[in-house]
Design a protein around this motif. Structure first.
Motif, PDB file in Angstrom:
ATOM      1  N   MET A  97     -14.614   5.016   7.540  1.00 36.15           N
ATOM      2  CA  MET A  97     -13.477   5.797   7.101  1.00 36.15           C
ATOM      3  C   MET A  97     -12.282   5.657   7.991  1.00 36.15           C
ATOM      4  O   MET A  97     -12.250   5.360   9.215  1.00 36.15           O
ATOM      5  CB  MET A  97     -14.258   7.479   7.407  1.00 36.15           C
ATOM      6  CG  MET A  97     -15.314   7.766   6.733  1.00 36.15           C
ATOM      7  SD  MET A  97     -15.058   7.982   5.110  1.00 36.15           S
ATOM      8  CE  MET A  97     -16.567   8.411   4.504  1.00 36.15           C
ATOM      9  N   GLY A  98     -11.119   5.669   7.147  1.00 43.87           N
ATOM     10  CA  GLY A  98      -9.966   5.277   7.753  1.00 43.87           C
ATOM     11  C   GLY A  98      -9.036   6.443   7.655  1.00 43.87           C
ATOM     12  O   GLY A  98      -9.085   7.701   7.297  1.00 43.87           O
ATOM     13  N   ASP A  99      -7.534   6.085   7.711  1.00 49.85           N
ATOM     14  CA  ASP A  99      -6.467   6.910   7.680  1.00 49.85           C
ATOM     15  C   ASP A  99      -6.519   7.990   6.387  1.00 49.85           C
ATOM     16  O   ASP A  99      -6.054   9.061   6.364  1.00 49.85           O
ATOM     17  CB  ASP A  99      -5.138   6.353   7.863  1.00 49.85           C
ATOM     18  CG  ASP A  99      -4.944   5.929   9.393  1.00 49.85           C
ATOM     19  OD1 ASP A  99      -5.639   6.176  10.093  1.00 49.85           O
ATOM     20  OD2 ASP A  99      -4.087   5.113   9.635  1.00 49.85           O
ATOM     21  N   SER A 100      -6.649   7.206   5.579  1.00 47.17           N
ATOM     22  CA  SER A 100      -6.475   7.498   3.999  1.00 47.17           C
ATOM     23  C   SER A 100      -7.733   8.838   4.045  1.00 47.17           C
ATOM     24  O   SER A 100      -7.466   9.855   3.431  1.00 47.17           O
ATOM     25  CB  SER A 100      -6.578   6.796   2.797  1.00 47.17           C
ATOM     26  OG  SER A 100      -7.781   6.061   2.834  1.00 47.17           O
ATOM     27  N   ASP A 101      -8.772   8.610   4.461  1.00 53.71           N
ATOM     28  CA  ASP A 101      -9.917   9.469   4.218  1.00 53.71           C
ATOM     29  C   ASP A 101      -9.750  10.600   5.298  1.00 53.71           C
ATOM     30  O   ASP A 101      -9.906  11.842   4.726  1.00 53.71           O
ATOM     31  CB  ASP A 101     -11.137   8.800   4.733  1.00 53.71           C
ATOM     32  CG  ASP A 101     -11.493   7.749   3.933  1.00 53.71           C
ATOM     33  OD1 ASP A 101     -11.882   7.746   2.799  1.00 53.71           O
ATOM     34  OD2 ASP A 101     -11.369   6.327   4.415  1.00 53.71           O
ATOM     35  N   TYR A 102      -9.213  10.492   6.298  1.00 52.06           N
ATOM     36  CA  TYR A 102      -8.895  11.677   7.403  1.00 52.06           C
ATOM     37  C   TYR A 102      -7.850  12.445   6.573  1.00 52.06           C
ATOM     38  O   TYR A 102      -7.819  13.619   6.838  1.00 52.06           O
ATOM     39  CB  TYR A 102      -8.556  11.112   8.666  1.00 52.06           C
ATOM     40  CG  TYR A 102      -9.968  10.939   9.330  1.00 52.06           C
ATOM     41  CD1 TYR A 102     -10.186  11.760  10.524  1.00 52.06           C
ATOM     42  CD2 TYR A 102     -10.852   9.808   9.156  1.00 52.06           C
ATOM     43  CE1 TYR A 102     -11.486  11.690  11.260  1.00 52.06           C
ATOM     44  CE2 TYR A 102     -11.947   9.639   9.847  1.00 52.06           C
ATOM     45  CZ  TYR A 102     -12.219  10.442  10.893  1.00 52.06           C
ATOM     46  OH  TYR A 102     -13.454  10.502  11.852  1.00 52.06           O
ATOM     47  N   LEU A 103      -6.722  11.779   6.143  1.00 53.04           N
ATOM     48  CA  LEU A 103      -5.817  12.530   5.428  1.00 53.04           C
ATOM     49  C   LEU A 103      -6.227  13.258   4.332  1.00 53.04           C
ATOM     50  O   LEU A 103      -5.779  14.644   4.185  1.00 53.04           O
ATOM     51  CB  LEU A 103      -4.683  11.502   5.112  1.00 53.04           C
ATOM     52  CG  LEU A 103      -3.446  11.140   6.127  1.00 53.04           C
ATOM     53  CD1 LEU A 103      -2.556  10.073   5.549  1.00 53.04           C
ATOM     54  CD2 LEU A 103      -2.877  12.385   6.623  1.00 53.04           C
ATOM     55  N   ALA A 104      -7.089  12.813   3.543  1.00 53.95           N
ATOM     56  CA  ALA A 104      -7.555  13.627   2.442  1.00 53.95           C
ATOM     57  C   ALA A 104      -8.116  14.909   2.978  1.00 53.95           C
ATOM     58  O   ALA A 104      -8.143  16.172   2.277  1.00 53.95           O
ATOM     59  CB  ALA A 104      -8.666  12.703   1.659  1.00 53.95           C
ATOM     60  N   MET A 213       2.894   5.934   8.264  1.00 49.43           N
ATOM     61  CA  MET A 213       1.482   5.617   8.379  1.00 49.43           C
ATOM     62  C   MET A 213       1.331   5.049   6.880  1.00 49.43           C
ATOM     63  O   MET A 213       1.717   5.416   5.630  1.00 49.43           O
ATOM     64  CB  MET A 213       0.772   6.889   8.306  1.00 49.43           C
ATOM     65  CG  MET A 213      -0.802   6.619   7.749  1.00 49.43           C
ATOM     66  SD  MET A 213      -1.818   8.268   7.719  1.00 49.43           S
ATOM     67  CE  MET A 213      -1.679   8.844   9.712  1.00 49.43           C
ATOM     68  N   ASP A 214       0.980   3.545   6.816  1.00 52.41           N
ATOM     69  CA  ASP A 214       0.807   2.785   5.772  1.00 52.41           C
ATOM     70  C   ASP A 214      -0.908   2.640   5.290  1.00 52.41           C
ATOM     71  O   ASP A 214      -1.485   2.202   5.828  1.00 52.41           O
ATOM     72  CB  ASP A 214       1.470   1.473   5.848  1.00 52.41           C
ATOM     73  CG  ASP A 214       1.389   0.588   4.491  1.00 52.41           C
ATOM     74  OD1 ASP A 214       0.817   1.019   3.723  1.00 52.41           O
ATOM     75  OD2 ASP A 214       1.888  -0.520   4.671  1.00 52.41           O
ATOM     76  N   ILE A 215      -1.210   3.397   4.345  1.00 48.90           N
ATOM     77  CA  ILE A 215      -2.366   3.694   3.832  1.00 48.90           C
ATOM     78  C   ILE A 215      -2.715   2.541   2.598  1.00 48.90           C
ATOM     79  O   ILE A 215      -3.687   2.581   2.132  1.00 48.90           O
ATOM     80  CB  ILE A 215      -2.905   4.968   3.329  1.00 48.90           C
ATOM     81  CG1 ILE A 215      -2.130   5.311   2.321  1.00 48.90           C
ATOM     82  CG2 ILE A 215      -2.623   5.899   4.641  1.00 48.90           C
ATOM     83  CD1 ILE A 215      -2.572   6.871   2.065  1.00 48.90           C
ATOM     84  N   HIS A 216      -1.811   1.774   2.331  1.00 52.45           N
ATOM     85  CA  HIS A 216      -1.897   0.768   1.259  1.00 52.45           C
ATOM     86  C   HIS A 216      -3.238  -0.107   1.332  1.00 52.45           C
ATOM     87  O   HIS A 216      -3.835  -0.695   0.355  1.00 52.45           O
ATOM     88  CB  HIS A 216      -0.661   0.139   0.895  1.00 52.45           C
ATOM     89  CG  HIS A 216       0.368   0.923   0.306  1.00 52.45           C
ATOM     90  ND1 HIS A 216       1.584   1.374   1.055  1.00 52.45           N
ATOM     91  CD2 HIS A 216       0.380   1.776  -0.926  1.00 52.45           C
ATOM     92  CE1 HIS A 216       2.460   1.998   0.528  1.00 52.45           C
ATOM     93  NE2 HIS A 216       1.835   2.441  -0.558  1.00 52.45           N
ATOM     94  N   SER A 217      -3.496  -0.539   2.398  1.00 53.57           N
ATOM     95  CA  SER A 217      -4.538  -1.257   2.845  1.00 53.57           C
ATOM     96  C   SER A 217      -5.940  -0.462   2.489  1.00 53.57           C
ATOM     97  O   SER A 217      -6.838  -1.297   2.332  1.00 53.57           O
ATOM     98  CB  SER A 217      -4.707  -1.879   4.132  1.00 53.57           C
ATOM     99  OG  SER A 217      -4.656  -0.825   5.013  1.00 53.57           O
ATOM    100  N   ASN A 218      -5.868   0.789   2.399  1.00 49.67           N
ATOM    101  CA  ASN A 218      -7.181   1.520   2.203  1.00 49.67           C
ATOM    102  C   ASN A 218      -6.870   2.649   1.427  1.00 49.67           C
ATOM    103  O   ASN A 218      -6.963   3.733   2.119  1.00 49.67           O
ATOM    104  CB  ASN A 218      -7.938   1.732   3.669  1.00 49.67           C
ATOM    105  CG  ASN A 218      -9.118   2.580   3.309  1.00 49.67           C
ATOM    106  OD1 ASN A 218      -9.607   2.465   2.372  1.00 49.67           O
ATOM    107  ND2 ASN A 218      -9.493   3.434   3.997  1.00 49.67           N
ATOM    108  N   PRO A 219      -6.187   2.620   0.272  1.00 50.14           N
ATOM    109  CA  PRO A 219      -5.535   3.675  -0.452  1.00 50.14           C
ATOM    110  C   PRO A 219      -6.478   4.744  -1.087  1.00 50.14           C
ATOM    111  O   PRO A 219      -6.051   5.932  -1.476  1.00 50.14           O
ATOM    112  CB  PRO A 219      -4.922   3.115  -1.435  1.00 50.14           C
ATOM    113  CG  PRO A 219      -5.486   1.720  -1.797  1.00 50.14           C
ATOM    114  CD  PRO A 219      -6.158   1.353  -0.546  1.00 50.14           C
ATOM    115  N   VAL A 220      -7.717   4.284  -1.291  1.00 46.40           N
ATOM    116  CA  VAL A 220      -8.960   5.114  -2.173  1.00 46.40           C
ATOM    117  C   VAL A 220      -9.886   5.844  -1.224  1.00 46.40           C
ATOM    118  O   VAL A 220     -10.274   5.186  -0.300  1.00 46.40           O
ATOM    119  CB  VAL A 220      -9.470   4.239  -2.833  1.00 46.40           C
ATOM    120  CG1 VAL A 220     -10.536   4.758  -3.888  1.00 46.40           C
ATOM    121  CG2 VAL A 220      -8.618   3.286  -3.875  1.00 46.40           C
TER     122      VAL A 220
END
Length: 632
Positions: A97-104, A213-220
């Motif tokens: 889990m990364g930034d996009s998951d935690y932002l969600a 914060m660039d989440i394009h590497s893990n956007p989903v």
């Protein structure tokens, strides 16, 4: 816990601090946010039947196979007695889990709950063991209990949160509790990511801009997390208003037969897979698995690159700028129509009076309006239209569009002001800024104007930032109650500009009464998907309506876009008492919160430009709240 210690923990620092704060009268309600990769079962147990403490934990769980292997770490454990609904577990059932998951999690769960709870104090259990490269060292197995040994097969926390995520989280939370936050170190065992995570946290506490914060590497968002988020909403549905707009389903549905389509419906599933094993005693020293040299070098390299990127981050003076000129007061109606229009000079003078009253003038830096506006007018609007506007030829007065002999000069001065401010923010002379200008601009298109607007201030500033200052992605957020049809037209086929508008629509019966303000108008060509309309269609709206669409739509989209500059078309005619708002009742405090939540974008490069707002006190108080939010 109350009478036991484990996991390197002897006394519960955050729990003691919470109890002391409440007992000593420093706070009546405390929010505890725990992002350590392990569930804080001790905190949960100590406050499980309390409603004056909201405990929110994000932790690795894997259906109970990750330490501390407890059923009560799952999402259906929400408190008991008067505390039911005040314990929130977000169990992560997958690694990576990364930034996009935690932002969600932040946008879908934490912010809605935190703002509804409205704490007096926030304590953060800051464990950085979900950060990149952190090994999941074993708990101190000398305190043996069933289940500790199951973690022996796992060597890493195996999450991929970047250090600068923690700065964004602090920034987003600091709009609550009058920014009364205390951050307490918990876990974190890879010193490189630990140090950077703490540094990013402290920078955010100091009010520094967050690294983008660039989440394009893990956007989903991970599908297993989507299920968990829906589970949490389901279990908390009856206890929090922020989740009561979530539709719940009955099985089988009333009035339906078997075979109905449930692919888009959520069914909660609780699956606990941990199997207790025989209690044993293990060595507690010199027994930890060591990562391979390859892994060590990999994570050191990642952190080295991140540290270098942070060092290259934006440099600026930590001040807020503003532009204003008395010349802007000269544009007014000649009175030929027999009515005094609501767009009047007092809108600006009242704002400046409030700035003085609230002590903002001495804190703000005034930017001189000295950039040549005329070349940039013609980069957005047709040359013929600009000539007619400035010379007042081939024009006719109309109820929402008036002018006098000073109008042309005021238009040029207004654009010069906003360009000068944009330059100062981009160059780092100020961190962010506010343009107290008129006439407004978001209804002005390429070759026409309406709604008191002659030229499009926000679009001209955007064009200047892209062409002159080299910005790649500019976000324009427009919360004026009227749809910015001009801004939409001028940006509709572009992906280097994203336009998000929240506006009253009433099925195209509210000004500007154009169908283009509906949700289906999302851009064209390369700009498809970069025009976002959020139209309100029925009844008066208040803070909760704006806040709901803000955290559900605006913030996730804005963070996904990752702009390098943000322009806010700040119209306050949805504000309480506004004569053109049709009964909308948004408060000045809410406008300030909207601005606050955007501060961590674009390394803090935010420019507010005044659009509508025609109850002069509401407008002045709202702009004051926005500027105070920029200051922190």
């Amino acid at each position: 816990m109350a009478n036991a210690f484990c996991g390197y923990c002897f006394l519960n620092n955050v729990a003691i601090s919470t109890e002391t704060a409440i007992a000593e009268g420093y706070a009546k309600k405390v929010l505890i946010v725990d992002f350590d990769v392990h569930h804080g079962q001790g905190v949960q147990q100590l406050f499980y039947n309390r409603k004056d403490v909201l405990y929110f934990s994000i932790h690795r769980f894997e259906h109970g196979t990750f330490w501390p292997n407890l059923r009560e770490s799952d999402s259906n454990y929400i408190g008991e007695g008067t505390g039911r609904g005040y314990n929130v577990n977000v169990p992560l059932n997958n690694i990576g889990m990364g930034d996009s998951d935690y932002l969600a999690i932040v946008f879908n769960l934490l912010l809605p709950l935190a703002y509804e709870f409205n704490p007096d104090l926030i304590l953060i259990s800051a464990g950085y063991d979900a950060a990149i490269g952190c090994p999941e060292f074993k708990p101190d197995l000398i305190m043996v209990s069933a289940g500790f040994d199951s973690c022996l097969g796992d060597e890493k926390g195996q999450m991929t949160v970047t250090p600068h995520f923690y700065g964004h989280l602090i920034s987003l939370l600091s709009g609550l509790a009058n920014s009364r936050l205390a951050v307490c170190l918990e876990g974190g065992y890879f010193k490189e990511s630990l140090a950077e995570g703490v540094a990013c946290t402290v920078r955010a506490l100091l009010g520094d801009a967050c690294y983008p914060m660039d989440i394009h590497s893990n956007p989903v968002v991970n599908p297993t997390l989507q299920e968990v988020i829906n589970n949490v909403k389901y279990f908390l549905h009856d206890y929090w208003d922020c989740f009561k707009c979530e539709e719940l389903f009955e099985y089988p549905k009333q009035g339906t037969s078997l075979g109905y389509d449930e692919k888009d419906e959520h069914v909660t599933r609780i699956d606990f897979k941990h199997v207790d094993q025989e209690v044993a005693v293990y060595e507690t020293a010199d027994c930890y698995p060591s990562p391979s040299n390859e892994d060590v070098q990999k994570y050191f390299s990642i952190m080295k690159n991140l540290r270098e990127a942070y060092a290259r981050g934006r440099v600026y003076k930590n001040v807020i700028g503003y532009v204003y000129d008395d010349e802007l007061l000269k544009h007014k109606s000649t009175g030929d129509t027999g009515k005094v229009p609501p767009e009047k000079p007092e809108r600006l003078t009242e704002i400046m009076r409030f700035f003085q009253e609230f002590g903002l003038i001495e804190r703000l830096k005034k930017i001189e309006c000295n950039l040549d506006a005329k070349p940039w007018l013609k980069k957005v609007h047709s040359s013929e239209y600009i000539r007619n506007i400035l010379e007042q030829s081939n024009l006719s007065q109309k109820p929402d569009w008036y002018f006098n002999e000073h109008t042309g000069a005021c238009i040029v001065k207004s654009v010069s002001c906003i360009l000068s401010l944009a330059q100062s923010i981009s160059d780092g002379a100020v961190r962010a800024g506010v343009a107290i200008v008129r006439p407004p601009g978001h209804h002005a298109s390429s070759s026409s104007g309406s709604g008191f607007c002659f030229v499009n201030n926000a679009c001209i500033a955007t064009e200047y930032l892209i062409q002159k200052k080299g910005h790649k992605r500019v976000l324009i957020v427009d919360f004026d109650i009227h749809h910015g049809n001009g801004t939409q037209e001028l940006t509709y086929s572009r992906s280097d500009i994203m336009y998000i508008s929240i506006h009253r629509f009433d099925k195209s019966k509210f000004f500007p009464t154009l169908p283009e303000g509906d949700v289906s108008y999302t851009g064209e060509g390369v700009g498809k998907g970069y025009n976002i309309n959020i139209p309100f269609n029925k009844g008066s709206k208040t803070d909760i309506d704006y806040w709901t669409v803000w955290h559900r739509l605006v913030l996730p989209i804005a963070f996904s876009y990752n702009p390098d500059f943000v322009i806010i078309s700040a119209g306050f005619d949805a504000g309480i008492y506004d004569p053109l708002g049709g009964g909308y009742k948004v408060t000045p405090e809410l406008f300030g919160q909207l601005v606050h939540t955007l501060k961590s974008l674009a390394s803090g490069k935010i420019l507010l430009t005044l659009e509508g707002g025609y109850h002069v006190e509401t407008t002045a108080m709202s702009m004051t709240a926005c500027v105070k939010a920029l200051f922190g």
